[in-house]
Design an enzyme around this catalytic site. Structure first.
Site, PDB file in Angstrom:
ATOM      1  N   GLY A  49     -12.220  -2.097   8.984  1.00 53.78           N
ATOM      2  CA  GLY A  49     -13.012  -0.854   8.930  1.00 53.78           C
ATOM      3  C   GLY A  49     -13.715  -0.662   7.592  1.00 53.78           C
ATOM      4  N   THR A  50     -12.998  -0.890   6.505  1.00 57.78           N
ATOM      5  CA  THR A  50     -13.575  -0.694   5.168  1.00 57.78           C
ATOM      6  C   THR A  50     -14.802  -1.581   4.986  1.00 57.78           C
ATOM      7  OG1 THR A  50     -11.414  -0.149   4.245  1.00 57.78           O
ATOM      8  CG2 THR A  50     -13.073  -0.925   2.685  1.00 57.78           C
ATOM      9  N   LYS A  77     -14.380   5.672  -1.364  1.00 54.63           N
ATOM     10  CA  LYS A  77     -13.938   5.681   0.035  1.00 54.63           C
ATOM     11  C   LYS A  77     -12.912   6.787   0.268  1.00 54.63           C
ATOM     12  CE  LYS A  77     -10.741   2.527   1.512  1.00 54.63           C
ATOM     13  NZ  LYS A  77     -10.234   1.182   1.781  1.00 54.63           N
ATOM     14  N   HIS A 112      -1.808  -4.999  -4.476  1.00 51.86           N
ATOM     15  CA  HIS A 112      -2.712  -3.859  -4.284  1.00 51.86           C
ATOM     16  C   HIS A 112      -2.768  -2.961  -5.540  1.00 51.86           C
ATOM     17  CE1 HIS A 112      -4.926  -0.803  -2.215  1.00 51.86           C
ATOM     18  NE2 HIS A 112      -3.987   0.082  -2.430  1.00 51.86           N
ATOM     19  N   ASP A 120     -14.185   0.257  -2.608  1.00 48.21           N
ATOM     20  CA  ASP A 120     -13.505   1.496  -3.020  1.00 48.21           C
ATOM     21  C   ASP A 120     -13.133   1.373  -4.497  1.00 48.21           C
ATOM     22  OD1 ASP A 120     -11.165  -0.100  -3.066  1.00 48.21           O
ATOM     23  OD2 ASP A 120     -10.697   0.425  -1.003  1.00 48.21           O
ATOM     24  N   ARG A 139     -10.058   7.641   3.217  1.00 50.33           N
ATOM     25  CA  ARG A 139      -9.458   7.170   4.466  1.00 50.33           C
ATOM     26  C   ARG A 139      -9.065   8.365   5.325  1.00 50.33           C
ATOM     27  NH1 ARG A 139      -7.980   2.782   6.785  1.00 50.33           N
ATOM     28  NH2 ARG A 139      -8.362   1.385   5.040  1.00 50.33           N
ATOM     29  N   ARG A 184       0.814  -1.227   0.000  1.00 48.26           N
ATOM     30  CA  ARG A 184       0.000   0.000   0.000  1.00 48.26           C
ATOM     31  C   ARG A 184       0.840   1.267   0.000  1.00 48.26           C
ATOM     32  NH1 ARG A 184      -3.632  -2.052   4.817  1.00 48.26           N
ATOM     33  NH2 ARG A 184      -1.659  -3.112   5.157  1.00 48.26           N
TER      34      ARG A 184
HETATM   35  C1  R5P Z   1      -6.938  -0.236   0.543  1.00 44.09           C
HETATM   36  O1  R5P Z   1      -7.319   0.494  -0.345  1.00 44.09           O
HETATM   37  C2  R5P Z   1      -7.146  -1.720   0.509  1.00 44.09           C
HETATM   38  O2  R5P Z   1      -7.593  -2.154  -0.738  1.00 44.09           O
HETATM   39  C3  R5P Z   1      -8.125  -2.190   1.580  1.00 44.09           C
HETATM   40  O3  R5P Z   1      -9.398  -1.667   1.290  1.00 44.09           O
HETATM   41  C4  R5P Z   1      -7.695  -1.738   2.933  1.00 44.09           C
HETATM   42  O4  R5P Z   1      -6.331  -1.971   3.146  1.00 44.09           O
HETATM   43  C5  R5P Z   1      -8.503  -2.421   3.999  1.00 44.09           C
HETATM   44  O5  R5P Z   1      -8.069  -1.952   5.239  1.00 44.09           O
HETATM   45  P1  R5P Z   1      -9.013  -1.984   6.502  1.00 44.09           P
HETATM   46  O6  R5P Z   1      -9.508  -3.403   6.638  1.00 44.09           O
HETATM   47  O7  R5P Z   1      -8.110  -1.575   7.634  1.00 44.09           O
HETATM   48  O8  R5P Z   1     -10.113  -1.003   6.275  1.00 44.09           O
END
Ligand code: R5P
Length: 309
Positions: A239-240, A206, A145, A183, A208, A112
């Site tokens: 969270g997402t 989304k 990613h 997202d 962040r 990421r």
């Molecule tokens: C970020 O854009 C990735 O694709 C995932 O959506 C993200 O890393 C998920 O992280 P979390 O579970 O902490 O929301």
């Protein structure tokens, strides 16, 4: 061909060896009391490594696995190059061999950090890719990613994906009628799954706020009475997925599931997710309690693409 692994991916490496119809050997990878690592090609594997095209299966997560992957590649290269002399006088240097060395990475840690989001940051994903690429003839990475970050490495990189196997699993076990990308970054993956199982698809936008907080832009989704699966590349804090699930339930979704390649599940994510979704599906790229899909088939496709090129 020979598939080898250290401490991180033995289960995947064994499956890959079975799929590819070859042997799997375990390499030595253990810790000294001060936490530094010790890595070695066992004597019993030296001849096989010298005579075979070798595939090392190794994650770059957590950080200790970055060092492990680099050191195992180094040790394999020394063996292939015939650098075998040791201070005990047991090993003797010999001729180099021409057999190849490939790296299969189920979960590429630091993926990421693929851009300089703020001045002064290291583009960690690229830096790690550069280091690894100096030590092998090709790399396949599972569900990276953002693949662009490894696109112009000095060695060939193929991008493998377990979304096909995830789609098959979802169709057999959950039979969703709607796939949601939480997202914009997951649109390609999630829409592939939707197409493969022939169901409706949409995505959310989304933002962040920080590592633990995200917000989605309000959007009308046609999910009243639907069984929905949210498809992402990874789940970390959850969270997402939890926020996306809230939006889906508010709009009448009958059931909500989550699916991902990489189940990081950090800081109590599993119990948090249990409150928001009816089930979670992950691949085995990382050992996790929701791993039900094998990543070995996808990684084998990635290795075959590298070798046949
Ligand atoms: C970020 O854009 C990735 O694709 C995932 O959506 C993200 O890393 C998920 O992280 P979390 O579970 O902490 O929301």
């Amino acid at each position: 061909m020979l598939v080898v692994s250290g401490s991180s991916c033995k289960h995947i490496a064994e499956d890959m060896a079975q799929i590819l119809g070859c042997e799997h050997h375990s390499l030595e990878a253990r810790r000294f009391p001060d936490s530094e690592g010790y890595f070695r090609v066992p004597e019993s594997s030296i001849q096989k490594i010298r005579s075979s095209t070798v595939v090392l299966v190794s994650n770059t997560f957590p950080d200790t696995c970055i060092i492990e992957t680099l050191m195992l590649l180094e040790a394999i290269n020394d063996v292939k190059e015939g650098r075998l002399a040791d201070i005990r006088g047991k090993g003797i240097d010999c001729e180099p061999t021409k057999s190849g060395l490939y790296l299969a990475i189920p979960y590429f840690g630091y993926s990421r950090q693929d851009k300089r989001f703020n001045q002064g940051e290291a583009i960690s994903a690229r830096s790690i890719g550069m280091l690894l690429s100096t030590k092998c003839d090709g790399i396949t990475v599972l569900d990276l990613h953002a693949p662009e970050v490894l696109e112009s490495l000095p060695t060939k990189v193929t991008f493998s994906s377990s979304m096909s196997e995830i789609a098959e699993y979802l169709q057999e076990e959950i039979n969703p009628d709607f796939i949601l990308s939480p997202d914009k970054g997951a649109i390609e993956r999630a829409s592939y799954v939707a197409k493969k199982i022939d169901c409706k698809f949409s995505y959310l936008e989304k933002t962040r706020i920080d590592a633990h907080n995200i917000v989605h832009k309000a959007k009308n989704l046609d999910v009243n009475g639907a069984v929905v699966t949210i498809v992402d590349d990874m789940i970390s804090t959850g969270g997402t997925i939890c926020r996306a699930s809230e939006a889906l339930r508010e709009q009448g979704a009958k059931a909500v599931y989550a699916a991902c390649s990489h189940g990081l599940f950090t800081g109590g994510a599993i119990s948090k997710l249990d409150k928001y979704v009816d089930g979670v599906v992950a691949s085995d790229s990382l050992k996790n309690p929701r791993s039900v899909v094998s990543s070995a088939f996808a990684l084998c496709r990635g290795i075959e693409e590298l070798i046949n090129d």
